[in-house]
Design a protein around this motif. Sequence first.
Motif, PDB file in Angstrom:
ATOM      1  N   ASN A 154      27.405  52.716  60.571  1.00  0.00           N
ATOM      2  CA  ASN A 154      27.912  53.926  61.222  1.00  0.00           C
ATOM      3  C   ASN A 154      27.832  55.140  60.298  1.00  0.00           C
ATOM      4  O   ASN A 154      27.598  56.264  60.759  1.00  0.00           O
ATOM      5  N   GLN A 155      28.011  54.904  58.997  1.00  0.00           N
ATOM      6  CA  GLN A 155      27.882  55.984  58.033  1.00  0.00           C
ATOM      7  C   GLN A 155      26.423  56.374  57.811  1.00  0.00           C
ATOM      8  O   GLN A 155      26.114  57.533  57.535  1.00  0.00           O
ATOM      9  N   ALA A 156      25.532  55.407  57.919  1.00  0.00           N
ATOM     10  CA  ALA A 156      24.114  55.652  57.657  1.00  0.00           C
ATOM     11  C   ALA A 156      23.419  56.381  58.802  1.00  0.00           C
ATOM     12  O   ALA A 156      22.366  56.986  58.608  1.00  0.00           O
ATOM     13  N   LYS A 157      23.981  56.324  60.002  1.00  0.00           N
ATOM     14  CA  LYS A 157      23.357  56.966  61.161  1.00  0.00           C
ATOM     15  C   LYS A 157      23.365  58.489  61.004  1.00  0.00           C
ATOM     16  O   LYS A 157      24.278  59.042  60.390  1.00  0.00           O
ATOM     17  N   PRO A 158      22.350  59.134  61.611  1.00  0.00           N
ATOM     18  CA  PRO A 158      21.225  58.532  62.319  1.00  0.00           C
ATOM     19  C   PRO A 158      20.050  58.212  61.395  1.00  0.00           C
ATOM     20  O   PRO A 158      19.822  58.918  60.417  1.00  0.00           O
ATOM     21  N   ASN A 159      19.357  57.150  61.717  1.00  0.00           N
ATOM     22  CA  ASN A 159      18.094  56.779  61.068  1.00  0.00           C
ATOM     23  C   ASN A 159      18.214  56.687  59.553  1.00  0.00           C
ATOM     24  O   ASN A 159      17.438  57.276  58.804  1.00  0.00           O
ATOM     25  N   GLY A 160      19.223  55.923  59.094  1.00  0.00           N
ATOM     26  CA  GLY A 160      19.427  55.769  57.663  1.00  0.00           C
ATOM     27  C   GLY A 160      19.834  54.359  57.294  1.00  0.00           C
ATOM     28  O   GLY A 160      19.882  53.460  58.138  1.00  0.00           O
ATOM     29  N   GLN A 161      20.155  54.155  56.036  1.00  0.00           N
ATOM     30  CA  GLN A 161      20.573  52.836  55.560  1.00  0.00           C
ATOM     31  C   GLN A 161      21.543  52.996  54.400  1.00  0.00           C
ATOM     32  O   GLN A 161      21.506  53.991  53.680  1.00  0.00           O
ATOM     33  N   LEU A 162      22.428  52.008  54.236  1.00  0.00           N
ATOM     34  CA  LEU A 162      23.468  52.102  53.208  1.00  0.00           C
ATOM     35  C   LEU A 162      23.881  50.706  52.762  1.00  0.00           C
ATOM     36  O   LEU A 162      24.121  49.825  53.590  1.00  0.00           O
ATOM     37  N   PHE A 163      23.976  50.509  51.458  1.00  0.00           N
ATOM     38  CA  PHE A 163      24.423  49.246  50.877  1.00  0.00           C
ATOM     39  C   PHE A 163      25.762  49.477  50.193  1.00  0.00           C
ATOM     40  O   PHE A 163      25.869  50.252  49.254  1.00  0.00           O
ATOM     41  N   VAL A 164      26.805  48.809  50.688  1.00  0.00           N
ATOM     42  CA  VAL A 164      28.121  48.846  50.045  1.00  0.00           C
ATOM     43  C   VAL A 164      28.175  47.663  49.085  1.00  0.00           C
ATOM     44  O   VAL A 164      28.251  46.508  49.506  1.00  0.00           O
ATOM     45  N   LYS A 165      28.107  47.939  47.815  1.00  0.00           N
ATOM     46  CA  LYS A 165      27.993  46.883  46.819  1.00  0.00           C
ATOM     47  C   LYS A 165      29.271  46.049  46.733  1.00  0.00           C
ATOM     48  O   LYS A 165      30.371  46.517  47.035  1.00  0.00           O
ATOM     49  N   HIS A 166      29.104  44.816  46.317  1.00  0.00           N
ATOM     50  CA  HIS A 166      30.214  43.890  46.185  1.00  0.00           C
ATOM     51  C   HIS A 166      31.258  44.446  45.218  1.00  0.00           C
ATOM     52  O   HIS A 166      30.915  44.952  44.135  1.00  0.00           O
ATOM     53  N   GLY A 167      32.521  44.378  45.643  1.00  0.00           N
ATOM     54  CA  GLY A 167      33.615  44.874  44.825  1.00  0.00           C
ATOM     55  C   GLY A 167      34.002  46.311  45.123  1.00  0.00           C
ATOM     56  O   GLY A 167      35.025  46.800  44.623  1.00  0.00           O
ATOM     57  N   THR A 168      33.207  47.003  45.949  1.00  0.00           N
ATOM     58  CA  THR A 168      33.501  48.405  46.270  1.00  0.00           C
ATOM     59  C   THR A 168      33.948  48.580  47.730  1.00  0.00           C
ATOM     60  O   THR A 168      34.040  49.708  48.213  1.00  0.00           O
ATOM     61  N   GLU A 169      34.223  47.468  48.405  1.00  0.00           N
ATOM     62  CA  GLU A 169      34.543  47.525  49.833  1.00  0.00           C
ATOM     63  C   GLU A 169      35.780  48.379  50.113  1.00  0.00           C
ATOM     64  O   GLU A 169      35.764  49.255  50.999  1.00  0.00           O
ATOM     65  N   LYS A 170      36.868  48.126  49.388  1.00  0.00           N
ATOM     66  CA  LYS A 170      38.111  48.860  49.630  1.00  0.00           C
ATOM     67  C   LYS A 170      37.917  50.356  49.387  1.00  0.00           C
ATOM     68  O   LYS A 170      38.379  51.191  50.164  1.00  0.00           O
ATOM     69  N   GLU A 171      37.239  50.672  48.317  1.00  0.00           N
ATOM     70  CA  GLU A 171      36.986  52.070  47.962  1.00  0.00           C
ATOM     71  C   GLU A 171      36.149  52.756  49.044  1.00  0.00           C
ATOM     72  O   GLU A 171      36.406  53.913  49.406  1.00  0.00           O
ATOM     73  N   PHE A 172      35.156  52.059  49.566  1.00  0.00           N
ATOM     74  CA  PHE A 172      34.302  52.623  50.614  1.00  0.00           C
ATOM     75  C   PHE A 172      35.091  52.886  51.889  1.00  0.00           C
ATOM     76  O   PHE A 172      34.945  53.941  52.527  1.00  0.00           O
ATOM     77  N   MET A 173      35.962  51.944  52.270  1.00  0.00           N
ATOM     78  CA  MET A 173      36.674  52.043  53.540  1.00  0.00           C
ATOM     79  C   MET A 173      37.848  53.015  53.506  1.00  0.00           C
ATOM     80  O   MET A 173      38.214  53.600  54.528  1.00  0.00           O
ATOM     81  N   ALA A 174      38.449  53.181  52.351  1.00  0.00           N
ATOM     82  CA  ALA A 174      39.724  53.904  52.220  1.00  0.00           C
ATOM     83  C   ALA A 174      39.780  55.270  52.907  1.00  0.00           C
ATOM     84  O   ALA A 174      40.782  55.588  53.568  1.00  0.00           O
ATOM     85  N   PRO A 175      38.755  56.132  52.819  1.00  0.00           N
ATOM     86  CA  PRO A 175      38.900  57.492  53.378  1.00  0.00           C
ATOM     87  C   PRO A 175      38.842  57.575  54.902  1.00  0.00           C
ATOM     88  O   PRO A 175      39.214  58.596  55.472  1.00  0.00           O
ATOM     89  N   PHE A 176      38.388  56.491  55.572  1.00  0.00           N
ATOM     90  CA  PHE A 176      38.164  56.570  57.018  1.00  0.00           C
ATOM     91  C   PHE A 176      39.451  56.406  57.811  1.00  0.00           C
ATOM     92  O   PHE A 176      40.404  55.761  57.370  1.00  0.00           O
ATOM     93  N   ASN A 177      39.454  56.966  59.016  1.00  0.00           N
ATOM     94  CA  ASN A 177      40.543  56.743  59.947  1.00  0.00           C
ATOM     95  C   ASN A 177      40.569  55.264  60.346  1.00  0.00           C
ATOM     96  O   ASN A 177      39.521  54.622  60.444  1.00  0.00           O
ATOM     97  N   ILE A 178      41.744  54.739  60.615  1.00  0.00           N
ATOM     98  CA  ILE A 178      41.859  53.320  60.964  1.00  0.00           C
ATOM     99  C   ILE A 178      41.072  52.966  62.227  1.00  0.00           C
ATOM    100  O   ILE A 178      40.682  51.811  62.428  1.00  0.00           O
ATOM    101  N   SER A 179      40.796  53.956  63.077  1.00  0.00           N
ATOM    102  CA  SER A 179      40.037  53.706  64.302  1.00  0.00           C
ATOM    103  C   SER A 179      38.602  53.291  64.007  1.00  0.00           C
ATOM    104  O   SER A 179      37.909  52.788  64.899  1.00  0.00           O
ATOM    105  N   LYS A 180      38.154  53.491  62.779  1.00  0.00           N
ATOM    106  CA  LYS A 180      36.788  53.128  62.401  1.00  0.00           C
ATOM    107  C   LYS A 180      36.651  51.643  62.086  1.00  0.00           C
ATOM    108  O   LYS A 180      35.534  51.140  61.900  1.00  0.00           O
TER     109      LYS A 180
END
Length: 393
Positions: A154-180
Amino acid sequence: MLKRYIVHIDLDSFFVSVERKFNPSLIGKPVIIGGSEDRGVVASCSYEARKFGVHSAMPTRQALRLCPQAIVIRGTHGRYSQASREVTQIIHDAVPLYQKTSVDEFYIDLTGMDRYYDPYQMATDLRQRITHETGLPISFGMASCKTVAKMATNQAKPNGQLFVKHGTEKEFMAPFNISKIPMLGEKACEKLYQYGIEKIADLQKVNVRFLESLFGKSGKHILEKANGIDDSEIIPHSERKSISTEHTFGTDTADRRTLETILVSMTEELAFKLRSENKLASCLAIKIRYANFETHTLQEKISFTSAEHILIPGIKNLLKRAWNQHRPIRLIGVKLSQLCSGSYQINLFEDNEEQIKLYKAMDAINFKYGNKTVCRAAGMEINQRNFNPFFNK
């Protein structure tokens, strides 16, 4: 323990992208795919239309108030089914394990492939191949689990790609609204908002006992998802899965009304079963057995659907084509196959707002009080005991 490499693939504005392949003049313009302006519903829309607040399942008249310059296309859903099959075949040929969750969405498990290849490069190559061979834009996210991979897409759209590296999951998710958070429903979000929990970062800090007091056993699951923990597996995809039912007559019959009445009831029951399993069918078949046990089958590809007002005319047409009307029938059957996961959205090309509400209301009653509590008049003429729907592979 092996590091998990889960890829989530999503075709960008799938229906719009398919239409743009056949009509390049639509590129860069606000496009709405769906029903009529009077009573229709938006099935899909371009990113240009989304900027004005247009979204799927919105009444077309409301969408046009928000974006008057939008181009409304009724939709050629046969093209979408074919495009979905093409993408599925490419993925099937390229990876060892994948799950098709809708006509335009897939999960791929590349766990263990890092011994031999770079999983991110594999996903990149696959994305490029799909775009090259189909002409469709596509985005993907890669992470250690399905939840984070989908959010990455959803972050990579449109027409993109994104790798959330192992161990960074919480940091990546933290800023988003819970509805995401995938599968966290609107009602659950509203409950959390009441306690000031709006960002995923807020949810990550909440005590599990508090969440269990709000949501029961699901509370722990919600907290785990918020922290990027999701052990759910990739369910292997199979295009061969089907659902079917048959009826054997006590006395052979050549009465068209009797045959159509039974076909309506069987098709209605199978359609309800599809919706209860959150599935869509893209192939419709009829089976006829004559008095001498000679058996004939006829099938045809259809657009992905679970709506009987689309399926019933199709099965009646197959009866007309397959049946020698001078010969009595001993057994008749209906089969829906080439299933994939999906819900009412794909039917928005044919359904208006009232039809969608009607299906949801009927299903809610039938779920609560039992199948056939609410059905077409024709379906009431057939005793439910005569049918034995079953899944097979």
